[in-house]
Write a protein that holds these residues in place. Structure first.
Motif, mmCIF file in Angstrom:
data_model
loop_
_atom_site.group_PDB
_atom_site.id
_atom_site.type_symbol
_atom_site.label_atom_id
_atom_site.label_comp_id
_atom_site.label_asym_id
_atom_site.label_seq_id
_atom_site.Cartn_x
_atom_site.Cartn_y
_atom_site.Cartn_z
ATOM 1 N N LYS A 118 0.781 -1.277 -0.034
ATOM 2 C CA LYS A 118 -0.064 0.293 0.039
ATOM 3 C C LYS A 118 0.709 1.409 0.022
ATOM 4 C CE LYS A 118 -3.761 2.077 2.491
ATOM 5 N NZ LYS A 118 -4.649 2.324 3.927
ATOM 6 N N MET A 162 -15.830 -7.143 -0.559
ATOM 7 C CA MET A 162 -14.597 -6.104 -1.189
ATOM 8 C C MET A 162 -15.077 -5.049 -1.530
ATOM 9 S SD MET A 162 -11.806 -7.620 -0.228
ATOM 10 C CE MET A 162 -10.602 -6.828 -1.270
ATOM 11 N N GLN A 163 -14.813 -3.943 -1.407
ATOM 12 C CA GLN A 163 -15.108 -2.675 -2.032
ATOM 13 C C GLN A 163 -13.951 -1.756 -2.051
ATOM 14 O OE1 GLN A 163 -18.279 -0.185 -0.169
ATOM 15 N NE2 GLN A 163 -18.864 0.603 -2.275
ATOM 16 N N TYR A 164 -13.731 -1.147 -3.163
ATOM 17 C CA TYR A 164 -12.601 -0.420 -3.144
ATOM 18 C C TYR A 164 -12.748 1.000 -4.020
ATOM 19 C CZ TYR A 164 -13.000 -2.191 -7.916
ATOM 20 O OH TYR A 164 -13.498 -2.311 -9.312
ATOM 21 N N TYR A 165 -11.622 1.752 -3.818
ATOM 22 C CA TYR A 165 -11.709 3.108 -4.473
ATOM 23 C C TYR A 165 -10.647 2.896 -5.716
ATOM 24 C CZ TYR A 165 -14.230 4.894 -0.601
ATOM 25 O OH TYR A 165 -15.209 5.079 0.526
ATOM 26 N N GLN A 194 -15.617 5.160 -6.118
ATOM 27 C CA GLN A 194 -15.968 4.139 -5.307
ATOM 28 C C GLN A 194 -16.802 2.840 -6.007
ATOM 29 O OE1 GLN A 194 -19.011 4.906 -2.082
ATOM 30 N NE2 GLN A 194 -17.839 3.668 -0.464
ATOM 31 N N ALA A 227 -6.184 0.341 -7.326
ATOM 32 C CA ALA A 227 -7.446 -0.038 -6.487
ATOM 33 C C ALA A 227 -7.267 -0.254 -5.293
ATOM 34 C CB ALA A 227 -7.930 -1.162 -7.351
ATOM 35 N N ILE A 228 -7.841 0.607 -4.178
ATOM 36 C CA ILE A 228 -7.271 0.685 -2.776
ATOM 37 C C ILE A 228 -8.725 0.249 -2.067
ATOM 38 C CG2 ILE A 228 -6.855 2.043 -0.752
ATOM 39 C CD1 ILE A 228 -5.640 3.937 -3.222
ATOM 40 N N PRO A 229 -8.542 -0.862 -1.299
ATOM 41 C CA PRO A 229 -9.792 -1.452 -0.791
ATOM 42 C C PRO A 229 -10.112 -0.641 0.606
ATOM 43 C CG PRO A 229 -7.937 -3.207 -0.876
ATOM 44 C CD PRO A 229 -7.283 -1.977 -1.473
ATOM 45 N N ASP A 230 -11.243 -0.571 0.864
ATOM 46 C CA ASP A 230 -11.789 0.304 2.079
ATOM 47 C C ASP A 230 -11.411 -0.390 3.279
ATOM 48 O OD1 ASP A 230 -13.938 -1.534 2.435
ATOM 49 O OD2 ASP A 230 -15.342 -0.234 1.592
ATOM 50 N N SER A 233 -12.906 -3.798 3.979
ATOM 51 C CA SER A 233 -12.824 -4.867 3.097
ATOM 52 C C SER A 233 -11.578 -5.636 3.414
ATOM 53 C CB SER A 233 -12.747 -4.355 1.911
ATOM 54 O OG SER A 233 -14.085 -3.666 1.454
ATOM 55 N N ILE A 239 -2.580 -3.408 -1.933
ATOM 56 C CA ILE A 239 -3.608 -2.779 -2.926
ATOM 57 C C ILE A 239 -3.149 -3.367 -4.317
ATOM 58 C CG2 ILE A 239 -3.660 -0.700 -1.731
ATOM 59 C CD1 ILE A 239 -1.925 0.640 -3.732
#
Length: 357
Positions: A118, A162-165, A194, A227-230, A233, A239
């Protein structure tokens, strides 16, 4: 009147013989007394022996202190070497763009992006060259580059929600990013786009397309994608990231093909390797067979799933490439006990065979 000289001498010698570690001192004192022609009293001999013991103890103390100092110096040097080696390891691990181990526990996968630390410097993200076929001179249509982010690899769905930005920088002028609609403004903002939630145990794949005007491509810089997981997640510290390099190669009338590793640097620093295969302007289907030593490397299971390929235990696949399917970027992961010390070792471990159309 005192004892005769001989009797005094015998008494002194008897006294000296019973003193601890005094043999040499007694002999030395006796000889000095004889040389001077003087008698040696018990008191005088005792002083001589005492002086010898003090000097002897002092020498022993000095030797012991010297040994302790040498041991401390050696320990300090050893700690310095270990500390330097650890710092170098951490530094190398910090900047490496590809890591093999996180992919088994990390919940996101991609065909163009790699799992990285990260906090890694974006300049160290893996380069992903994307050759694009040159268009005809009168063709002004835009170029398109697509990549996917999934929670599934080799048929195995992530057990994590999983959710990412998704973030992008250095987009060429006029480029548009789409997924389920235009998301350009979102991916280039500070917060990023998001993405929709990927449910645990449920297969999900997001496809992103970057449309680049032909006039902007020639001067385009690398497109940095993350793509950075919140926090809810994944907190593993990894990442997805990559530096996409879309570039025009070949010409409209020229057939070309190629393959090879895209990574550079010391091969021992990498846990995974990017291998590209491409064709341009193929008049007909172009068959390329890719083989690898499955005792040294493992092919990316997501690529096999995307291409609906199953090499089994053979370590070989065949790809039919044409203008419709003209480029592949494939990751190979180093196995734990593999002896790979040079790029020549990798060239032996991964061997493509091509057949011109």
């Amino acid at each position: 009147m005192g004892l005769p000289w001989g009797a005094r001498r015998q008494r002194t010698l008897h006294f000296l013989k019973n003193k601890h570690k005094a043999g040499r001192s007694a002999g030395s004192a006796e000889r000095r007394a004889e040389a001077c022609g003087q008698s040696l009293s018990a008191e005088t001999a005792n002083r001589l022996i005492g002086g010898f013991d003090v000097r002897h103890s002092h020498r022993k103390y000095q030797k012991r202190r010297l040994r302790i100092q040498l041991i401390l110096l050696l320990l300090a040097a050893l700690l310095l070497v270990i500390g330097g080696s650890y710092a170098a390891y951490v530094s190398r691990s910090y900047v490496k763009g590809v890591a093999a181990t996180p992919r088994y526990g990390f919940g996101l996968y991609s065909d163009y992006l790699s799992v990285v630390f990260k906090d890694a410097d974006e300049r160290t993200y893996p380069d992903k060259k994307i050759p694009l076929t040159k268009k005809a001179q009168d063709d002004t249509s835009a170029y398109k580059v697509s990549f996917i982010i999934s929670n599934t690899a080799d048929g195995t769905v992530s057990t994590k929600r999983m959710q990412y930005y998704l973030k992008m920088s250095n987009l060429p002028e006029g480029a548009v990013v789409t997924s389920s609609g235009d998301i350009t403004a979102a991916v280039t903002s500070a917060g990023g786009y998001q993405a929709p939630v990927m449910k645990a145990y449920t297969k999900s794949t997001h496809v992103y397309t970057i449309t680049i005007p032909a006039a902007s491509l020639a001067t385009a810089a690398d497109i940095v994608v993350t793509a950075i997981p919140d926090a809810d997640s994944d907190n593993s510290g990894y990442i997805l990231a990559g530096r996409l390099q879309p570039s025009i190669i070949g010409s409209v009338a020229e057939f070309s093909y190629g393959y090879g590793f895209t990574d550079t640097g010391d091969v021992k620093d990498f846990a995974a390797f990017n291998f590209e295969m491409y064709v341009n302007n193929a008049a007909e289907d172009h068959l390329m067979t890719l083989s690898w030593d499955n005792t040294k490397v493992e092919i990316d299971p997501l690529f096999l799933e995307k291409m609906h390929l199953s090499p089994g235990n053979t370590g070989s696949i065949s790809l039919v490439m044409s203008d419709a399917e003209d480029y592949h970027l494939i990751q190979f992961y180093r196995l734990p006990d593999a002896q790979i010390n040079s790029w020549n070792d990798m060239a032996i471990a991964v061997t493509p065979v091509d057949t011109a159309p």
